[in-house]
Motif scaffolding. Structure first.
Motif, PDB file in Angstrom:
ATOM      1  N   ILE A   6       0.834  -1.211   0.000  1.00  0.00           N
ATOM      2  CA  ILE A   6       0.000   0.000   0.000  1.00  0.00           C
ATOM      3  C   ILE A   6       0.863   1.253   0.000  1.00  0.00           C
ATOM      4  O   ILE A   6       0.576   2.226  -0.719  1.00  0.00           O
ATOM      5  N   LEU A   7       1.947   1.237   0.782  1.00  0.00           N
ATOM      6  CA  LEU A   7       2.846   2.382   0.845  1.00  0.00           C
ATOM      7  C   LEU A   7       3.458   2.682  -0.523  1.00  0.00           C
ATOM      8  O   LEU A   7       3.439   3.827  -0.995  1.00  0.00           O
ATOM      9  N   PHE A   8       3.984   1.655  -1.188  1.00  0.00           N
ATOM     10  CA  PHE A   8       4.588   1.882  -2.496  1.00  0.00           C
ATOM     11  C   PHE A   8       3.543   2.180  -3.566  1.00  0.00           C
ATOM     12  O   PHE A   8       3.835   2.872  -4.547  1.00  0.00           O
ATOM     13  N   ALA A   9       2.325   1.683  -3.411  1.00  0.00           N
ATOM     14  CA  ALA A   9       1.258   2.049  -4.349  1.00  0.00           C
ATOM     15  C   ALA A   9       0.928   3.535  -4.214  1.00  0.00           C
ATOM     16  O   ALA A   9       0.673   4.222  -5.216  1.00  0.00           O
ATOM     17  N   ALA A  10       0.951   4.053  -2.981  1.00  0.00           N
ATOM     18  CA  ALA A  10       0.713   5.491  -2.779  1.00  0.00           C
ATOM     19  C   ALA A  10       1.843   6.318  -3.388  1.00  0.00           C
ATOM     20  O   ALA A  10       1.597   7.361  -4.003  1.00  0.00           O
ATOM     21  N   VAL A  11       3.067   5.845  -3.242  1.00  0.00           N
ATOM     22  CA  VAL A  11       4.207   6.541  -3.865  1.00  0.00           C
ATOM     23  C   VAL A  11       4.071   6.514  -5.389  1.00  0.00           C
ATOM     24  O   VAL A  11       4.307   7.520  -6.067  1.00  0.00           O
ATOM     25  N   ALA A  12       3.668   5.365  -5.934  1.00  0.00           N
ATOM     26  CA  ALA A  12       3.470   5.257  -7.380  1.00  0.00           C
ATOM     27  C   ALA A  12       2.365   6.193  -7.849  1.00  0.00           C
ATOM     28  O   ALA A  12       2.492   6.844  -8.901  1.00  0.00           O
ATOM     29  N   LEU A  40       7.031   3.741 -12.578  1.00  0.00           N
ATOM     30  CA  LEU A  40       7.149   2.327 -12.931  1.00  0.00           C
ATOM     31  C   LEU A  40       7.926   1.541 -11.874  1.00  0.00           C
ATOM     32  O   LEU A  40       7.548   0.424 -11.519  1.00  0.00           O
ATOM     33  N   MET A  41       9.003   2.130 -11.363  1.00  0.00           N
ATOM     34  CA  MET A  41       9.804   1.421 -10.356  1.00  0.00           C
ATOM     35  C   MET A  41       9.035   1.243  -9.055  1.00  0.00           C
ATOM     36  O   MET A  41       9.068   0.177  -8.447  1.00  0.00           O
ATOM     37  N   SER A  42       8.331   2.266  -8.602  1.00  0.00           N
ATOM     38  CA  SER A  42       7.563   2.114  -7.362  1.00  0.00           C
ATOM     39  C   SER A  42       6.371   1.178  -7.576  1.00  0.00           C
ATOM     40  O   SER A  42       5.976   0.460  -6.651  1.00  0.00           O
ATOM     41  N   SER A  43       5.817   1.153  -8.772  1.00  0.00           N
ATOM     42  CA  SER A  43       4.749   0.192  -9.077  1.00  0.00           C
ATOM     43  C   SER A  43       5.279  -1.236  -9.049  1.00  0.00           C
ATOM     44  O   SER A  43       4.592  -2.152  -8.587  1.00  0.00           O
ATOM     45  N   LEU A  44       6.494  -1.425  -9.533  1.00  0.00           N
ATOM     46  CA  LEU A  44       7.112  -2.746  -9.520  1.00  0.00           C
ATOM     47  C   LEU A  44       7.312  -3.236  -8.089  1.00  0.00           C
ATOM     48  O   LEU A  44       6.984  -4.382  -7.766  1.00  0.00           O
ATOM     49  N   VAL A  45       7.819  -2.380  -7.221  1.00  0.00           N
ATOM     50  CA  VAL A  45       8.022  -2.761  -5.820  1.00  0.00           C
ATOM     51  C   VAL A  45       6.671  -3.036  -5.152  1.00  0.00           C
ATOM     52  O   VAL A  45       6.528  -4.002  -4.394  1.00  0.00           O
ATOM     53  N   SER A  46       5.683  -2.209  -5.431  1.00  0.00           N
ATOM     54  CA  SER A  46       4.351  -2.417  -4.864  1.00  0.00           C
ATOM     55  C   SER A  46       3.769  -3.752  -5.332  1.00  0.00           C
ATOM     56  O   SER A  46       3.206  -4.505  -4.528  1.00  0.00           O
ATOM     57  N   GLY A  47       3.908  -4.050  -6.602  1.00  0.00           N
ATOM     58  CA  GLY A  47       3.415  -5.323  -7.123  1.00  0.00           C
ATOM     59  C   GLY A  47       4.124  -6.517  -6.511  1.00  0.00           C
ATOM     60  O   GLY A  47       3.506  -7.535  -6.190  1.00  0.00           O
ATOM     61  N   PHE A  48       5.454  -6.399  -6.322  1.00  0.00           N
ATOM     62  CA  PHE A  48       6.223  -7.469  -5.696  1.00  0.00           C
ATOM     63  C   PHE A  48       5.744  -7.716  -4.266  1.00  0.00           C
ATOM     64  O   PHE A  48       5.543  -8.854  -3.850  1.00  0.00           O
TER      65      PHE A  48
END
Length: 161
Positions: A6-12, A40-48
């Protein structure tokens, strides 16, 4: 991992909105590209993180009343002495200098970097199977006495070295 996702999705989402606004008002391609790559990078981390949460479920640290000993287990094999980390740093520095000073230095640095990364990965590859350990004792990388001190329990550890 759900909180991290959720945190990285908010950053994305922030980078996406900022990128759209920047592209609309500035018409400058370099900043727009940087914000797009950040999205894209923060979305990748969020997806992982979301995928790991979906596969493995909640971790002990996701619970508010969790204690340190609930996470106790094998931490893996960490080689005590290795020349690969400083050599990898040198290879990264040579590769970066090669971008500035010429292709010949870049090729040398990239070759050394590939060799160092492969060496670092293969250095401990045989220890990950079947709980092998090259140290004087087998088992977790952290002794139970350490966990006893961390968890606040009293009494002596019965683990022998």
């Amino acid at each position: 991992m759900k909180t991290e996702a959720i945190l990285f999705a908010a950053v994305a989402a922030f980078f996406f909105v900022a990128g759209l606004g920047y592209a609309f008002w500035s018409k400058e391609p370099a900043g727009t590209a940087a914000l797009a790559v950040s999205f894209l990078m923060s979305s990748l981390v969020s997806g992982f993180c979301a995928l790991n949460h979906h596969k493995r479920g909640k971790r002990p640290e996701d619970h508010k009343e969790a204690e340190v000993r609930e996470r106790y287990g094998s931490l893996g094999f960490f080689p005590p002495r290795s020349a690969y980390p400083p050599l990898t740093g040198l290879a990264v520095a040579l590769t970066a200098l090669g971008v500035v000073f010429g292709l010949w230095l870049f090729v040398i640095g990239a070759g050394l970097l590939v060799a160092c990364v492969v060496g670092m990965v293969l250095e401990s590859s045989g220890h990950a199977e079947a709980g092998q350990s090259s140290g004087p004792r087998s088992g977790p990388a952290v002794s139970s006495a350490t966990w006893t001190r961390c968890s606040g329990e009293t009494g002596r550890s019965t683990r022998s070295r």
